[in-house]
Design a protein around this motif. Structure first.
Motif: not given
Length: 335
Positions: A104-124
């Protein structure tokens, strides 16, 4: 061909071998009824002059089964074998869970890399808020499975710490309402809430989060140093010295003399600070025990610090400027 087809015993000169006197005597000596005996049947030969016995037709019945006088003991697997089988099943389930988590983590990392990287989410914060999130925080993605529970407990402990500081501010406000000379305590409680809430998140929780995420020895040491200081602050707030902006035990007993409801509120807040001190000490020992199993060491922390400092662009620029100035100074002295 006619010679081969003829019966050789028909010749009167040769005679039949069955007509030999020795053979005929033996045949006459055979008991009557034996000639009809068939060895391949269960029937016994009948003597001469007696009719053979006829057996009654048999009825097809079920075979007789003997019932045991005592019930056999139920088959029970030895305790050692059952314990080993349970341990194997538990390990298999744990490995399957870890494999699913890694997938699951690998799929999430692949989706994040495909979307251009991780976006900050804290504080919400709301999307229309003028200030956006500052950190990326996702324990199930960043932290290994075996450390997720510990990191979650520390996150909840930080939230409990923030709620206690907010309750301390309310308690100091109530104390100020019944005793106007306690304005300094109320002001300091506001300062502690505004200062310790973000600093505790950045200085010790974020360090622990990064240490477990990247197995960083330097971050572990930073967490231990800051968290020891945090434990000391918890103890001081738990004591509640008057004029220090904390609703500890001393301040609670002092406020109880002025107003019983306010004193009860401050006693509850003092109990919260005491709980924070006890839980922080327990979690400090737990994190230290887990740190020793990760293979981190002080030598690794020094190497990580040196690598981080030398890879910093600001440090590289400052070192280059200092080297160029030293070279220019040496050149001018030689001239």
């Amino acid at each position: 061909m006619s010679d081969f087809d003829s019966n050789p015993f028909a010749d009167p000169e040769i005679g039949s071998p069955f007509q030999d006197p020795s053979v005929t005597q033996v045949r006459q000596a055979v008991p009557p009824g034996l000639e009809e005996y068939n060895p391949f049947t269960d029937a016994k030969p009948t003597p001469g002059g007696m009719a053979p016995k006829t057996t009654a037709p048999t009825i097809n019945t079920q075979p007789a089964i003997m019932k045991p006088t005592e019930e056999p003991p139920p088959y029970s697997q030895p305790q050692e074998q059952s314990g080993a089988a349970a341990e194997l099943l538990r390990r298999q389930e744990e490995l399957e869970r870890k494999a699913a988590e890694l997938d699951r983590r690998e799929r999430e990392m692949q989706s994040l890399s495909a979307s251009g990287g991780r976006k900050n989410n804290w504080p919400p914060l709301p999307e229309k808020f003028p200030v956006g999130p500052c950190f990326y925080h996702d324990i199930t993605v960043d932290i290994p499975v075996e450390f997720q529970k510990t990191v979650k407990i520390m996150y909840y402990l930080w939230m409990f710490h923030t709620g206690t500081l907010l309750a301390n501010m309310v308690g100091c406000l109530a104390w100020f309402c019944v005793d106007t000379s306690r304005g300094m305590d109320f002001g300091l409680s506001i300062l502690w809430f505004m200062l310790f809430t973000p600093c505790s998140f950045v200085c010790w929780y974020r360090q622990l989060y990064g240490a477990f995420r990247s197995d960083s020895s330097f971050r572990f040491f930073a967490f231990f140093f800051v968290y020891i200081c945090q434990f000391g602050i918890y103890v001081i707030q738990c004591i509640g010295i008057t004029g220090w902006g904390a609703s500890g035990w001393i301040s609670a007993l002092t406020g109880l003399n002025r107003s019983i409801p306010v004193g009860i509120i401050m006693i509850l807040i003092a109990a919260l600070f005491t709980s924070l001190a006890v839980m922080s000490l327990i979690m400090f020992k737990k994190v230290h025990a887990m740190y020793r199993t990760t293979g981190a060491s002080f030598e690794k922390a020094q190497q990580e610090f040196a690598t981080g400092v030398m890879s910093n662009k600001t440090v590289q620029t400052a070192a280059a400027n200092a080297a160029s100035r030293a070279a220019q100074g040496n050149f001018k002295e030689q001239i």
